[in-house]
Write a protein that holds these residues in place. Structure first.
Motif, PDB file in Angstrom:
ATOM      1  N   PHE A   1       0.819  -1.221   0.000  1.00  0.00           N
ATOM      2  CA  PHE A   1       0.000   0.000   0.000  1.00  0.00           C
ATOM      3  C   PHE A   1       0.851   1.268   0.000  1.00  0.00           C
TER       4      PHE A   1
ATOM      5  N   LEU B   1      -3.606  -2.853  10.622  1.00  0.00           N
ATOM      6  CA  LEU B   1      -3.284  -4.188  10.113  1.00  0.00           C
ATOM      7  C   LEU B   1      -2.145  -4.808  10.919  1.00  0.00           C
TER       8      LEU B   1
ATOM      9  N   ASP C   1       0.612   0.241   7.712  1.00  0.00           N
ATOM     10  CA  ASP C   1      -0.762   0.292   8.202  1.00  0.00           C
ATOM     11  C   ASP C   1      -0.805  -0.161   9.657  1.00  0.00           C
TER      12      ASP C   1
ATOM     13  N   ILE D   1      -5.258   6.020   3.459  1.00  0.00           N
ATOM     14  CA  ILE D   1      -5.439   4.574   3.306  1.00  0.00           C
ATOM     15  C   ILE D   1      -5.672   3.958   4.676  1.00  0.00           C
ATOM     16  N   TYR D   2      -6.699   3.102   4.758  1.00  0.00           N
ATOM     17  CA  TYR D   2      -7.047   2.463   6.026  1.00  0.00           C
ATOM     18  C   TYR D   2      -7.294   0.995   5.759  1.00  0.00           C
ATOM     19  N   ARG D   3      -6.514   0.133   6.379  1.00  0.00           N
ATOM     20  CA  ARG D   3      -6.676  -1.304   6.223  1.00  0.00           C
ATOM     21  C   ARG D   3      -6.698  -1.713   4.747  1.00  0.00           C
ATOM     22  N   GLY D   4      -5.793  -1.120   3.973  1.00  0.00           N
ATOM     23  CA  GLY D   4      -5.633  -1.544   2.596  1.00  0.00           C
ATOM     24  C   GLY D   4      -6.619  -0.938   1.612  1.00  0.00           C
ATOM     25  N   ALA D   5      -7.530  -0.091   2.078  1.00  0.00           N
ATOM     26  CA  ALA D   5      -8.497   0.523   1.174  1.00  0.00           C
ATOM     27  C   ALA D   5      -8.309   2.035   1.208  1.00  0.00           C
ATOM     28  N   GLU D   6      -8.296   2.647   0.006  1.00  0.00           N
ATOM     29  CA  GLU D   6      -8.103   4.101  -0.045  1.00  0.00           C
ATOM     30  C   GLU D   6      -9.420   4.824   0.153  1.00  0.00           C
TER      31      GLU D   6
END
Lengths: 450, 106
Positions: free
Chosen positions: A309, A316, A313, B82-87
């Protein structure tokens, strides 16, 4: 100086020989000391696991939005209480009493101390010695210390369900589900392995509950998430995922650390004894493996998220710490510490891949519990077949059997609840936040501007 | 007070460092009431520039200002995160609004 040390060493050696004989006598503790230490291990490790309930409460509060925080907190303290009561009333007997290689234990209500224990407590001074001997002949730990240790595990399974379904489920139907999970579903599948039921007879191995506790919670959560549906606005019409960032990442981090801390009790206590040097050696190995697996999970996650990404994160990474812990839970007694690092690292990686995948499947898991507990629970149980003593085929059979039983029975319960009292708050209530509509309170009344 | 409110949309630059394209603040409103003899200057700035703006305006003799926390978006239409892999896009960025009342000829 040197001479002084040498003299001291000789004196100490001689004293040791005098005190303990000439060295080849077994220095094992007597039955009463072992009884005390075993019970102590159950109680103190159970306390650590009990604190995991606080960890779940903080992790879930941190990863959901502030308009639902008070509801999350209420759900967590009530589910812990309900699960503890139900496991006392019926669950423990169903899981541990008279399973005898079968599918289910005894339908006996209320679990109480053994007769021999009560006799010891109530006898007069003259009868103490005989009562003591009678107790130690039949048991190696206090019966209620084991009850306490097993009780906190069912609470963990129930906590897992809470996080996935946050922000849209009604509190009462959720609690009814917890009643059924902790009184019936969890004890029945638990009896197959830890109650010495049919799966344990096959050689299925799950040291502290990757499958029995974590996957069970995960399957129940998955069934619930499917029946309940996603939060309003989570998935757009063109299939896009709309993140709903958690309100408080420091709280989520604290929660993860508390869970990590509690996990030493979860895995360490699952040695189920502390009465010999062998037990202590095993527990020490378990502690180290538990820590290595979680740490590997985090390090793998931080690297993977940076690569995938272009940004690290945090949430995560938190999930991957849990993923590493869940993965090692089935076999924290592996004697190669490097294997623990590998198992935990793969667990961490699985979380990073599973979270976006579960989003793609339009399953709304608010805190990532399905990825961390179900996916890594399956991986950890298989890992016992790869690195540990278990057989891969048997491990697979156990995963499928318990998965099918828990998923199907949970699905039935959720559907029945949905068709009768309803499990979801109405749309307006969801937008306003469950704190307002379900509780009539706000978690942060001084920051209520959004 | 409200009569004669005029938008002057004039860019006002402070400081001399290159990064000040980010610190631009807009004069959005200006009271040119005939009788009051006062102007109300309103500026919307990035929150982290507040101390610098305060220092700049006090240096030119301004004696008071009112600050409010507001939210808004400008030409980049919010910021991608981006949060937990989602933009996702934060559609409203936090801003600080400054109101300064000055003499008409200031």
């Amino acid at each position: 100086m040197k001479r002084y040390i040498k003299t001291t060493a000789i004196v100490v050696t001689m004293a040791t020989m005098v005190l303990f004989g000439n060295g080849d006598a077994k220095a094992s503790v007597n039955a009463e000391t072992a009884f005390i230490l075993n019970s102590f291990s159950f109680l103190i490790h159970g306390l650590l696991v009990m604190f995991m309930a606080a960890g779940f409460a903080m992790l879930e509060s941190g990863l959901s939005r502030s308009k639902n925080t008070a509801t999350i907190c209420l759900k967590n303290i009530t589910l812990y209480s309900v699960a503890g009561l139900m496991f006392y009333i019926i669950g423990y007997s169903l899981m541990y009493t008279n399973v005898e290689k079968g599918w289910i234990g005894a339908f006996e209500f209320l679990y109480n101390p053994a007769q021999a224990e009560l006799a010891l407590l109530n006898t007069d001074e003259a009868g103490k010695t005989a009562a003591n001997a009678a107790l130690l002949r039949d048991s190696t730990y206090a019966s209620m210390s084991d009850w306490f240790f097993q009780m906190v595990f069912v609470a963990t399974a129930a906590s897992i369900v809470s996080g996935t379904l946050a922000e849209r489920i009604k509190v009462w139907p959720f609690l009814i589900f917890v009643v059924i999970l902790s009184a019936v579903i969890y004890p029945i599948q638990g009896s197959w392995v830890w109650g010495a039921g049919w799966l344990s007879q096959m050689g299925f191995s799950d040291f502290a509950g990757s499958t029995l506790v974590h996957s069970t919670g995960g399957w129940a959560a998955l069934a619930g998430a499917i029946v309940l549906g996603a939060r309003k606005g989570k998935f757009g019409p063109k299939g896009q995922v709309n993140p709903m960032p958690g309100a408080n990442l420091p709280l989520a981090t604290l929660g993860t650390f508390i869970l990590w801390f509690g996990w030493f009790g979860f895995n360490g206590g699952s040695q189920l004894a502390l009465g010999s040097a062998a037990d202590v050696v095993a527990i020490a190995i378990v502690y180290v493996n538990t820590n290595l697996a979680a740490a590997s999970g985090v390090v793998v996650a931080i690297g993977l998220t940076q690569l995938m990404f272009k940004k690290m994160d945090l949430t995560l990474c938190l999930n991957s710490a849990i993923g590493g812990l869940v993965a090692i839970t089935a076999g924290p007694d592996v004697q190669q510490h490097a294997h623990a690092m590998l198992i935990g690292g793969i667990g961490g990686a699985l979380v990073v891949f599973a979270v976006p995948l579960i989003d793609k499947l339009k399953i709304d898991d608010v805190v990532g519990a399905i990825s961390a507990h179900l996916v890594c629970g399956i991986w950890g149980t298989l890992a016992v077949g790869i690195f540990g003593s278990g057989s891969l085929v048997t491990q697979f059979i156990g995963i499928i059997a318990i998965g099918a039983f828990v998923f199907v029975s949970s699905l039935i319960v959720w559907v029945v609840l949905k068709m009768t009292i309803g499990i979801r708050v109405d749309g307006e209530a969801e937008l306003a936040g469950l704190d307002k509509t379900e509780l009539g309170v706000e978690a942060y009344p001084e920051f209520s501007n959004r | 007070m409200q009569r004669g409110l005029v938008k002057i949309s004039r860019l006002f630059w402070i400081g001399d460092r290159g990064c000040y394209s980010r610190s631009r603040f807009l004069f959005l409103e200006n009271n040119k009431g005939r009788s009051s003899g006062m102007k109300l200057i309103t500026a919307v700035i990035k929150p982290f520039m507040l101390d610098e703006v305060r220092e700049a305006v006090t240096n030119v003799g301004i004696e008071g200002m009112t600050v409010s926390e507001v939210r808004g978006f400008e030409h980049q239409r919010g910021q991608a995160e981006i949060y937990r892999g989602a933009e996702y896009t934060i559609s409203f960025q936090p801003k600080v609004k400054i109101d300064i009342a000055v003499e008409d000829d200031a």
